[in-house]
Design an enzyme around this catalytic site. Structure first.
Site, short mmCIF file in Angstrom:
data_model
loop_
_atom_site.label_atom_id
_atom_site.label_comp_id
_atom_site.label_asym_id
_atom_site.label_seq_id
_atom_site.Cartn_x
_atom_site.Cartn_y
_atom_site.Cartn_z
N LYS A 18 0.85 -1.19 0.00
CA LYS A 18 0.00 0.00 0.00
C LYS A 18 0.89 1.24 0.00
O LYS A 18 2.06 1.20 0.38
CB LYS A 18 -0.94 0.02 1.21
CG LYS A 18 -0.24 0.08 2.59
CD LYS A 18 0.16 1.46 3.06
CE LYS A 18 0.80 1.43 4.44
NZ LYS A 18 1.47 2.72 4.80
N ASP A 144 -2.79 -0.98 10.49
CA ASP A 144 -3.08 -0.98 9.06
C ASP A 144 -3.77 -2.25 8.58
O ASP A 144 -4.22 -2.31 7.43
CB ASP A 144 -1.79 -0.79 8.25
CG ASP A 144 -1.22 0.62 8.39
OD1 ASP A 144 -1.93 1.50 8.91
OD2 ASP A 144 -0.06 0.83 7.99
#
Length: 296
Positions: A18, A144
């Site tokens: 990401k 996350d």
């Protein structure tokens, strides 16, 4: 549950990286945690996990071992055992990791691995937990992990736990990993870190130039990051992701990104990838669900 329908052949699952397309620090709570606004987007590049469910034993085996990381500290193992404990399942799994993402780069490698394990084993063990339930388990493993579990680009607020789906442009990126390890705590405790960026609506933020509030401090403390970012900025808009150490440049085409990649020395770790608002993990899950519906 009909264990005879369990898929016990090897299955292959992506564990994508990401990027934080922007990161603003808008305040600090009394407990020391920072309030932020950030935009997560996946890319079509990452690790791969080969997961084989085992109905004969509850053991979790992971190969190869990650140098310097004890099994009980491995997020893959933590995710699998957390899912076992949450559901009281007696099933096990053999997990093979093909690691290509750099550790400690701010691109979510460990969190992505944990999320992939949760999503894969939820399907293979026929547990039928919702994304919300998996995200709740994942949050205990890392801040996350829920983003990767949900599998959609997201705007995060609070301390990162408040998520709403977002659809930023899916650009091409050249991601570079400077050969330094950054201690996140050193960045967030630095006296010169900006902590009062005004909160803004996502619609406003998407129209403005993207900025990472941690970048100034990281460049000041880590000359290698500053060097790589300065080099990238010659070619395209470029920023730090998370607290680093990875930096990225954005391009409108794969060819443009690859031309700049070719100019990097072979000693520099880098890759080209396309931004993806729907995670490759979610696409793979949909394919497996279509081929092997959980009709139990």
């Amino acid at each position: 549950m009909d264990t005879e329908k369990m898929i016990t052949t090897p299955t292959h699952w992506p564990s994508p990286a990401k990027l934080n397309l922007f990161l603003y620090i808008t305040g600090r709570r009394d407990n020391g945690y920072h309030e932020l606004q950030t935009l997560f987007q996946f890319v079509d590049f990452g690790d791969e996990l080969t997961v084989t469910a085992n109905r004969e034993t509850s053991s979790i085996t992971i190969t190869p071992e990650i140098p310097g990381v004890a099994t009980e500290d491995n997020l893959i193992w933590k995710a699998a055992t957390a899912l076992q404990q949450h559901t009281s399942t007696t099933f096990g799994a053999d997990i093979q990791l093909k690691k290509v993402l750099p550790m400690g780069g701010g691109i979510g490698g460990g969190s992505s691995n944990a999320a992939t394990v949760l999503v894969a084993l939820n399907h293979l063990w026929q547990l039928n937990l919702s994304d919300d339930q998996l995200a709740e388990i994942g949050l205990k493993l890392g801040a996350d992990v829920p983003v990767f579990v949900r599998g959609h680009a997201a705007f995060a607020e609070g301390v990162g736990e408040q998520l709403q789906p977002a659809n930023p442009d899916e650009k091409w990126y050249l991601v570079v990993k400077p050969q330094v390890s950054i201690a996140t705590v050193d960045i967030f405790t630095h006296s010169e870190l900006t902590r009062n960026t005004p909160k803004r609506a996502l619609s406003t933020l998407l129209e403005q130039e993207y900025v990472n509030d941690c970048e100034k401090i990281v460049r000041m403390l880590y000359p290698e990051v500053d060097k790589q970012l300065s080099w990238l900025l010659q070619y395209a808009p470029s920023r730090l992701t998370g607290t680093g150490s990875c930096v990225f440049a954005e391009f409108s085409s794969k060819k443009e990104a690859e031309l700049v990649l070719e100019q990097l020395p072979d000693t520099v770790s880098a890759f080209v990838a396309k931004g993806r608002n729907i995670s490759p993990l979610k696409e793979t899950l949909a394919e497996y669900q279509s081929a092997h519906p959980q009709s139990i």
